[in-house]
Design a protein around this motif. Structure first.
Motif, PDB file in Angstrom:
ATOM      1  N   THR A 226       0.936  -1.054   0.033  1.00  0.00           N
ATOM      2  CA  THR A 226      -0.157   0.057   0.077  1.00  0.00           C
ATOM      3  C   THR A 226       0.879   1.427   0.058  1.00  0.00           C
ATOM      4  OG1 THR A 226      -0.200   0.137   2.448  1.00  0.00           O
ATOM      5  CG2 THR A 226      -1.848  -1.410   1.229  1.00  0.00           C
ATOM      6  N   PRO A 227       0.506   2.439  -0.635  1.00  0.00           N
ATOM      7  CA  PRO A 227       1.212   3.645  -0.561  1.00  0.00           C
ATOM      8  C   PRO A 227       1.528   4.055   0.930  1.00  0.00           C
ATOM      9  CG  PRO A 227      -0.401   3.881  -2.192  1.00  0.00           C
ATOM     10  CD  PRO A 227      -0.814   2.367  -1.279  1.00  0.00           C
ATOM     11  N   GLU A 228       0.594   3.802   1.845  1.00  0.00           N
ATOM     12  CA  GLU A 228       0.884   4.254   2.945  1.00  0.00           C
ATOM     13  C   GLU A 228       2.130   3.463   3.608  1.00  0.00           C
ATOM     14  OE1 GLU A 228      -3.241   4.753   1.883  1.00  0.00           O
ATOM     15  OE2 GLU A 228      -1.994   3.139   2.058  1.00  0.00           O
ATOM     16  N   LEU A 229       2.419   2.196   3.507  1.00  0.00           N
ATOM     17  CA  LEU A 229       3.401   1.699   4.319  1.00  0.00           C
ATOM     18  C   LEU A 229       4.678   1.954   3.584  1.00  0.00           C
ATOM     19  CD1 LEU A 229       4.476  -0.359   6.303  1.00  0.00           C
ATOM     20  CD2 LEU A 229       3.628  -2.475   4.950  1.00  0.00           C
ATOM     21  N   MET A 230       4.783   1.803   1.895  1.00  0.00           N
ATOM     22  CA  MET A 230       5.608   1.934   1.205  1.00  0.00           C
ATOM     23  C   MET A 230       6.400   3.547   1.618  1.00  0.00           C
ATOM     24  SD  MET A 230       5.908   1.797  -3.080  1.00  0.00           S
ATOM     25  CE  MET A 230       4.920   3.000  -3.087  1.00  0.00           C
ATOM     26  N   GLN A 231       5.315   4.278   1.761  1.00  0.00           N
ATOM     27  CA  GLN A 231       6.322   5.862   1.940  1.00  0.00           C
ATOM     28  C   GLN A 231       6.481   5.917   3.375  1.00  0.00           C
ATOM     29  OE1 GLN A 231       2.677   8.322   0.942  1.00  0.00           O
ATOM     30  NE2 GLN A 231       2.731   7.533  -1.212  1.00  0.00           N
ATOM     31  N   ALA A 232       6.238   5.020   4.408  1.00  0.00           N
ATOM     32  CA  ALA A 232       6.705   5.092   5.657  1.00  0.00           C
ATOM     33  C   ALA A 232       7.931   4.280   5.993  1.00  0.00           C
ATOM     34  CB  ALA A 232       5.536   4.525   6.725  1.00  0.00           C
ATOM     35  N   CYS A 233       8.338   3.522   4.990  1.00  0.00           N
ATOM     36  CA  CYS A 233       9.439   2.649   5.132  1.00  0.00           C
ATOM     37  C   CYS A 233      10.757   3.879   4.825  1.00  0.00           C
ATOM     38  CB  CYS A 233       9.475   1.498   4.236  1.00  0.00           C
ATOM     39  SG  CYS A 233       8.363   0.166   4.662  1.00  0.00           S
ATOM     40  N   ASP A 234      11.878   3.320   5.477  1.00  0.00           N
ATOM     41  CA  ASP A 234      13.219   4.095   5.462  1.00  0.00           C
ATOM     42  C   ASP A 234      13.751   4.013   3.844  1.00  0.00           C
ATOM     43  OD1 ASP A 234      13.175   4.661   8.052  1.00  0.00           O
ATOM     44  OD2 ASP A 234      13.645   2.584   8.419  1.00  0.00           O
ATOM     45  N   GLU A 235      13.717   2.835   3.196  1.00  0.00           N
ATOM     46  CA  GLU A 235      14.163   2.899   1.962  1.00  0.00           C
ATOM     47  C   GLU A 235      13.307   1.897   1.112  1.00  0.00           C
ATOM     48  OE1 GLU A 235      16.771   4.340   1.149  1.00  0.00           O
ATOM     49  OE2 GLU A 235      17.958   4.488   3.017  1.00  0.00           O
TER      50      GLU A 235
END
Length: 267
Positions: A226-235
């Motif tokens: 999901t965009p939310e999890l992807m954007q929240a990750c460090d890399e």
């Protein structure tokens, strides 16, 4: 030992079928089903409680029965069933005649014991028990410290996930949680998150150092993260594709990334 069960209408057999087919029943009772001598032996070695075992003597020879008895606790109930009854509750072809009722572990994120330098595999919204089982096999082989499933669409102890994992669902700590809880937990423990995603900003996974506290974050095959999890990750990382396709099966991709982390840590 009770008399052999020869009727599919036996209340115990009906209860096993409900557990096999209904995730709500498994959650309510805190129980699941394990089929196969190998899988059950692995579960017992991991300390999993086995309230009852159902054996078809026609399919499991005496030597196998003896091995099974040695693996079980003294208070495990033992039931013999006819072949017709066993085939009603078995969920795979070529079964070896062993099916057990087991108590599913109940874990929370805060219960996970972590070493100073953890390697964690994260799956978001996994819905196919076969994919979950395959990732658990990878986690066992790579000696990952945990598998964390965010917002799962299948229960962790689905009998088909247990079968696909060959019992590794019991050898690797596995927890279901939410995206928000995962991210907060990773920050709390200083775990760097690497989202596997096909995006313009993603860099090859070989560019990164996974020797520190690491969480490899994987999405579904159909939709990815999901965009939310992807954007929240460090890399954001990618496995470069050299052919016509642009992605791998999620369990294969997880194995590639996990064993790169293992390689770096051994080096």
């Amino acid at each position: 030992m009770p008399d052999p069960i020869s009727s599919p209408q036996n209340p115990r057999i009906k209860a096993l079928v409900r557990l096999q087919q209904k995730s709500a029943e498994r959650r309510q009772q805190g129980l699941t089903i394990v089929e196969g001598l190998r899988e059950l032996t692995i579960a017992r070695a991991a300390g999993i409680a086995v309230p009852a075992v159902y054996v078809c003597p026609e399919l499991l020879p005496a030597a196998g029965q003896q091995e099974l008895r040695q693996a079980l606790a003294a208070d495990t109930e033992w039931f013999e069933v006819s072949r017709a009854v066993f085939e009603k509750v078995a969920y795979r072809e070529g079964s070896d005649g062993v099916l057990a009722l087991v108590r599913a572990p109940q874990r929370r994120l805060q219960d996970l014991p972590l070493p100073p330098n953890p390697l964690v595999l994260v799956l978001e919204a996994v819905e196919k028990p076969g994919n979950l089982g395959a990732v658990l096999r990878t986690a066992d082989a790579a000696q990952a410290d945990a598998v964390i499933v965010c917002d799962p669409r299948t229960d962790l102890y689905n009998p088909n996930a247990i079968r696909s994992s060959i019992g590794c669902v019991f050898t690797v700590p596995v927890v279901a949680t939410t995206r928000e809880e995962l991210l907060g937990w990773c920050r709390q423990h200083g775990i760097r998150t690497y989202a596997a995603a096909l995006t313009p900003q993603a860099r090859p996974y070989t560019d990164y150092d996974f020797r520190g506290p690491t969480a490899l974050v994987m999405g579904t095959e159909a939709d990815g993260l999901t965009p939310e999890l992807m954007q929240a990750c460090d890399e954001t990382i990618i496995i470069p594709m050299r052919g016509y396709i642009d992605s791998l099966n999620v369990s294969t991709a997880t194995a590639v990334l996990a064993f790169e982390a293992v390689r770096q840590r051994q080096g």
